[in-house]
Design a protein around this motif. Structure first.
Motif, PDB file in Angstrom:
ATOM      1  N   GLU A  66      14.400  46.741  17.964  1.00  0.00           N
ATOM      2  CA  GLU A  66      15.120  46.466  16.915  1.00  0.00           C
ATOM      3  C   GLU A  66      14.415  47.019  15.619  1.00  0.00           C
ATOM      4  OE1 GLU A  66      14.565  41.906  15.747  1.00  0.00           O
ATOM      5  OE2 GLU A  66      16.137  42.468  17.286  1.00  0.00           O
ATOM      6  N   ALA A  67      15.133  47.094  14.399  1.00  0.00           N
ATOM      7  CA  ALA A  67      14.463  47.462  13.222  1.00  0.00           C
ATOM      8  C   ALA A  67      13.692  46.341  12.671  1.00  0.00           C
ATOM      9  CB  ALA A  67      15.584  48.091  12.009  1.00  0.00           C
ATOM     10  N   CYS A  68      12.498  46.584  12.183  1.00  0.00           N
ATOM     11  CA  CYS A  68      11.634  45.497  11.363  1.00  0.00           C
ATOM     12  C   CYS A  68      12.352  45.375  10.010  1.00  0.00           C
ATOM     13  CB  CYS A  68      10.068  46.080  11.416  1.00  0.00           C
ATOM     14  SG  CYS A  68       9.119  44.780  10.514  1.00  0.00           S
ATOM     15  N   VAL A  69      12.366  43.922   9.910  1.00  0.00           N
ATOM     16  CA  VAL A  69      12.869  43.600   8.441  1.00  0.00           C
ATOM     17  C   VAL A  69      12.047  42.836   8.029  1.00  0.00           C
ATOM     18  CG1 VAL A  69      14.727  42.712   7.212  1.00  0.00           C
ATOM     19  CG2 VAL A  69      15.201  43.840   9.223  1.00  0.00           C
ATOM     20  N   PRO A  70      10.991  43.183   7.266  1.00  0.00           N
ATOM     21  CA  PRO A  70       9.690  42.396   6.907  1.00  0.00           C
ATOM     22  C   PRO A  70      10.306  41.616   5.544  1.00  0.00           C
ATOM     23  CG  PRO A  70       9.398  44.501   5.995  1.00  0.00           C
ATOM     24  CD  PRO A  70      10.623  44.596   6.790  1.00  0.00           C
ATOM     25  N   GLY A  71       9.402  40.638   5.258  1.00  0.00           N
ATOM     26  CA  GLY A  71       9.491  39.808   3.904  1.00  0.00           C
ATOM     27  C   GLY A  71      10.354  38.817   3.652  1.00  0.00           C
ATOM     28  N   GLY A  72      10.970  38.375   2.851  1.00  0.00           N
ATOM     29  CA  GLY A  72      11.496  37.333   2.557  1.00  0.00           C
ATOM     30  C   GLY A  72      10.975  35.950   2.612  1.00  0.00           C
ATOM     31  N   SER A  73      11.529  34.853   1.965  1.00  0.00           N
ATOM     32  CA  SER A  73      11.091  33.443   2.183  1.00  0.00           C
ATOM     33  C   SER A  73      11.850  32.764   3.066  1.00  0.00           C
ATOM     34  CB  SER A  73      11.549  33.095   0.690  1.00  0.00           C
ATOM     35  OG  SER A  73      12.566  32.944   0.307  1.00  0.00           O
ATOM     36  N   LEU A  74      11.323  31.546   3.262  1.00  0.00           N
ATOM     37  CA  LEU A  74      11.906  30.492   4.303  1.00  0.00           C
ATOM     38  C   LEU A  74      13.298  29.859   3.864  1.00  0.00           C
ATOM     39  CD1 LEU A  74       8.943  28.917   6.262  1.00  0.00           C
ATOM     40  CD2 LEU A  74      10.684  30.118   7.199  1.00  0.00           C
ATOM     41  N   ALA A  75      13.312  29.804   2.375  1.00  0.00           N
ATOM     42  CA  ALA A  75      14.429  29.193   2.040  1.00  0.00           C
ATOM     43  C   ALA A  75      15.122  29.623   0.680  1.00  0.00           C
ATOM     44  CB  ALA A  75      13.848  27.815   1.420  1.00  0.00           C
ATOM     45  N   PRO A  76      16.252  29.637   0.581  1.00  0.00           N
ATOM     46  CA  PRO A  76      17.065  30.214  -0.795  1.00  0.00           C
ATOM     47  C   PRO A  76      16.533  29.173  -1.878  1.00  0.00           C
ATOM     48  CG  PRO A  76      18.367  28.864   0.477  1.00  0.00           C
ATOM     49  CD  PRO A  76      17.289  29.107   1.595  1.00  0.00           C
ATOM     50  N   GLU A  77      16.496  30.191  -2.951  1.00  0.00           N
ATOM     51  CA  GLU A  77      16.127  29.061  -4.097  1.00  0.00           C
ATOM     52  C   GLU A  77      16.736  28.084  -4.660  1.00  0.00           C
ATOM     53  OE1 GLU A  77      15.609  32.309  -7.317  1.00  0.00           O
ATOM     54  OE2 GLU A  77      13.853  33.309  -6.296  1.00  0.00           O
ATOM     55  N   LEU A 176      15.255  32.089   9.713  1.00  0.00           N
ATOM     56  CA  LEU A 176      15.947  33.374   8.611  1.00  0.00           C
ATOM     57  C   LEU A 176      15.073  33.331   7.526  1.00  0.00           C
ATOM     58  CD1 LEU A 176      18.355  31.062  10.148  1.00  0.00           C
ATOM     59  CD2 LEU A 176      19.545  31.098   8.167  1.00  0.00           C
ATOM     60  N   ARG A 177      15.517  34.373   6.727  1.00  0.00           N
ATOM     61  CA  ARG A 177      14.616  34.934   5.627  1.00  0.00           C
ATOM     62  C   ARG A 177      15.689  35.246   4.353  1.00  0.00           C
ATOM     63  NH1 ARG A 177      11.703  33.027   8.713  1.00  0.00           N
ATOM     64  NH2 ARG A 177       9.347  33.668   9.079  1.00  0.00           N
ATOM     65  N   TRP A 178      15.208  34.952   3.239  1.00  0.00           N
ATOM     66  CA  TRP A 178      16.005  34.781   2.163  1.00  0.00           C
ATOM     67  C   TRP A 178      15.237  35.814   0.942  1.00  0.00           C
ATOM     68  CZ3 TRP A 178      20.638  32.421   2.236  1.00  0.00           C
ATOM     69  CH2 TRP A 178      20.892  31.440   3.291  1.00  0.00           C
ATOM     70  N   ASN A 179      16.100  36.442   0.217  1.00  0.00           N
ATOM     71  CA  ASN A 179      15.769  37.005  -1.066  1.00  0.00           C
ATOM     72  C   ASN A 179      16.366  36.320  -2.129  1.00  0.00           C
ATOM     73  OD1 ASN A 179      13.983  39.069  -0.444  1.00  0.00           O
ATOM     74  ND2 ASN A 179      15.458  40.530   0.099  1.00  0.00           N
ATOM     75  N   GLY A 180      15.535  35.456  -3.042  1.00  0.00           N
ATOM     76  CA  GLY A 180      16.338  34.551  -3.817  1.00  0.00           C
ATOM     77  C   GLY A 180      17.177  33.758  -2.990  1.00  0.00           C
ATOM     78  N   ASP A 181      18.503  33.865  -3.549  1.00  0.00           N
ATOM     79  CA  ASP A 181      19.543  32.968  -2.866  1.00  0.00           C
ATOM     80  C   ASP A 181      20.557  33.825  -1.913  1.00  0.00           C
ATOM     81  OD1 ASP A 181      19.321  30.708  -4.232  1.00  0.00           O
ATOM     82  OD2 ASP A 181      20.318  31.164  -5.659  1.00  0.00           O
ATOM     83  N   GLU A 182      19.966  35.263  -1.628  1.00  0.00           N
ATOM     84  CA  GLU A 182      20.755  36.199  -0.745  1.00  0.00           C
ATOM     85  C   GLU A 182      20.035  36.202   0.749  1.00  0.00           C
ATOM     86  OE1 GLU A 182      23.798  37.484  -1.338  1.00  0.00           O
ATOM     87  OE2 GLU A 182      23.789  36.449  -3.291  1.00  0.00           O
ATOM     88  N   PRO A 183      20.740  36.171   1.772  1.00  0.00           N
ATOM     89  CA  PRO A 183      20.071  36.121   2.889  1.00  0.00           C
ATOM     90  C   PRO A 183      19.428  37.345   3.236  1.00  0.00           C
ATOM     91  CG  PRO A 183      22.630  36.351   3.229  1.00  0.00           C
ATOM     92  CD  PRO A 183      22.166  35.918   1.744  1.00  0.00           C
ATOM     93  N   LEU A 184      18.410  37.642   3.655  1.00  0.00           N
ATOM     94  CA  LEU A 184      17.846  39.025   4.084  1.00  0.00           C
ATOM     95  C   LEU A 184      18.018  39.212   5.457  1.00  0.00           C
ATOM     96  CD1 LEU A 184      16.010  41.253   3.519  1.00  0.00           C
ATOM     97  CD2 LEU A 184      13.904  39.743   3.955  1.00  0.00           C
ATOM     98  N   VAL A 185      17.444  38.405   6.499  1.00  0.00           N
ATOM     99  CA  VAL A 185      17.800  38.702   7.738  1.00  0.00           C
ATOM    100  C   VAL A 185      17.664  37.393   8.770  1.00  0.00           C
ATOM    101  CG1 VAL A 185      15.302  38.574   8.093  1.00  0.00           C
ATOM    102  CG2 VAL A 185      16.660  39.952   9.760  1.00  0.00           C
ATOM    103  N   VAL A 186      18.380  37.328   9.779  1.00  0.00           N
ATOM    104  CA  VAL A 186      18.491  36.522  10.749  1.00  0.00           C
ATOM    105  C   VAL A 186      17.777  37.057  12.048  1.00  0.00           C
ATOM    106  CG1 VAL A 186      20.006  34.871  12.338  1.00  0.00           C
ATOM    107  CG2 VAL A 186      20.700  35.517   9.655  1.00  0.00           C
ATOM    108  N   HIS A 187      17.002  36.357  12.501  1.00  0.00           N
ATOM    109  CA  HIS A 187      16.276  36.562  13.633  1.00  0.00           C
ATOM    110  C   HIS A 187      16.533  35.577  14.827  1.00  0.00           C
ATOM    111  CE1 HIS A 187      13.646  38.896  11.501  1.00  0.00           C
ATOM    112  NE2 HIS A 187      13.028  37.991  10.755  1.00  0.00           N
TER     113      HIS A 187
END
Length: 282
Positions: A66-77, A176-187
Motif C-alpha cells: 500500500e502507499a506510504c502515508v508518513p507523518g501526523g500525530s497520534l491525537a487531534p488538537e 490513526l494519525r492526524w494533521n491538526g484536527d483533520e484525519p491524515l490516515v487510518v492504519h
C-alpha cells in the motif's frame, strides 16, 4: 524499515522514488475481504492508504503493498473524543455491506466474543498459552468474560443485533494519525470486522485512547465516546444497543486483561469490571 507485531512490515523505496509499505503475514481467508474494504473506503475518499497489491498468497503467507502515508500525530488538537467517534461513524457509513466483500472470518480474538471453543476465551493470536487452562484461572476475570458473552448472545438475537455493519476492530489512537484536527490516515486494515454496529462501536469506546495514553479508556471516556458516536451518526440508540456497546467494550478490555494476568500485570480492576457489567445489563 522493518516492524511488526503479528505481521512483518517493510518500508520500501521504489526505483522511481515512491515509498510503499509491504506487509507479510500468515494467510487467512479474511484478508481478501479486509483489502476489499480498504480499497472501497480509499475510493470513497476516506483517509485509508491506497492499496497497491494483493494480498498475494505465497507459501502460506499473504503479501500486500500500500502507499506510504508518513507523518501526523497520534491525537487531534481539540475535542478528541468527538473526532475519534466521528471518524468511526464516517468509516461505518462509507463501508460496503458485509455481503459485498466476502468473508471477514475468522474473527480476530480481541473481537471474538462469539468464538466456538468450549471455554470462555478464544485462542490468542500473539501467544501460545491456553487462556482457559486451569493453571491460568482468574475466577473474577473468567466470570466477567462469561457474563459478557451471555449478554451479547442475547443482544444478537434482537432486531438491533441483526443489523451487521463493517467497521474497524482495533480503533486505537496508535492506528490513526492526524494533521491538526483533520484525519491524515487510518492504519491496520487487517483489523476490519463485521458485527452489529453497537458491538463495533463498543469495542472502539473501550480502547480509543490507547497510544495517546498507556491505558484503555476510563468509564467516563467510554461513555463520552458512545454519546459522541450517536451524535455523529445522527441516531439515538435504544437501551439495548447501549448496553451491548458496554458489553463489547468490556469484552476486549477483559480479554486483554486476561492475557496480561498471565504475565502478572493488571489491566482491569474488579470494581471497574462490575461497573461496566452493570452498564451492560449483564
Amino acid at each position: 524499515m522493518i516492524s511488526g507485531h503479528l505481521s512483518r512490515v517493510f518500508g520500501v523505496r521504489l526505483s522511481g522514488g515512491r515509498e510503499v509499505i509491504v506487509k507479510v503475514r500468515p494467510y487467512s481467508p479474511r484478508l481478501a475481504g479486509c483489502a476489499a474494504v480498504q480499497r472501497a473506503l480509499w475510493r470513497a475518499g476516506f483517509p485509508a492508504p491506497e492499496p497497491l497489491l494483493g494480498p498475494v498468497v505465497e507459501e502460506g503467507l499473504a503479501v500486500s503493498a500500500e502507499a506510504c502515508v508518513p507523518g501526523g500525530s497520534l491525537a487531534p488538537e481539540t475535542d478528541r473524543v468527538s473526532r475519534f467517534a466521528g471518524l468511526l461513524a464516517r468509516f461505518i457509513a462509507l463501508a460496503p455491506r458485509p455481503a459485498m466483500v466476502g468473508t471477514l472470518e475468522p474473527g480476530l480474538p480481541r473481537t471474538a466474543w462469539n468464538h466456538a471453543l468450549s471455554g470462555v476465551w478464544p485462542a490468542a493470536d500473539d501467544r501460545d498459552d491456553d487462556l482457559n487452562a486451569a493453571e491460568h484461572a482468574t475466577a473474577w476475570l473468567d466470570e466477567t468474560g462469561a457474563r459478557v458473552r451471555r449478554r451479547l448472545s442475547r443482544f444478537v438475537r434482537t432486531p438491533a443485533g441483526v443489523r451487521v455493519v463493517i467497521g474497524h476492530g482495533d480503533w486505537e489512537a496508535q492506528n490513526l494519525r492526524w494533521n491538526g484536527d483533520e484525519p491524515l490516515v487510518v492504519h491496520d486494515w487487517d483489523s476490519v470486522t463485521a458485527a452489529p454496529e453497537a458491538v463495533v462501536v463498543g469495542l472502539a469506546a473501550s480502547v480509543w485512547p490507547c497510544g495517546m495514553a498507556p491505558r484503555a479508556a476510563t468509564v467516563a471516556e467510554s461513555a463520552a465516546f458512545l454519546d459522541a458516536y450517536q451524535r455523529a451518526a445522527g441516531r439515538v440508540w435504544s437501551a439495548g444497543e447501549i448496553e451491548a456497546s458496554w458489553a463489547a467494550g468490556l469484552w476486549v478490555y477483559a480479554f486483554n486483561a486476561k492475557k496480561a494476568s498471565l504475565d502478572g500485570a493488571s489491566w482491569l480492576a474488579p470494581d471497574e469490571a462490575e461497573q461496566r457489567l452493570a452498564l451492560a445489563g449483564a
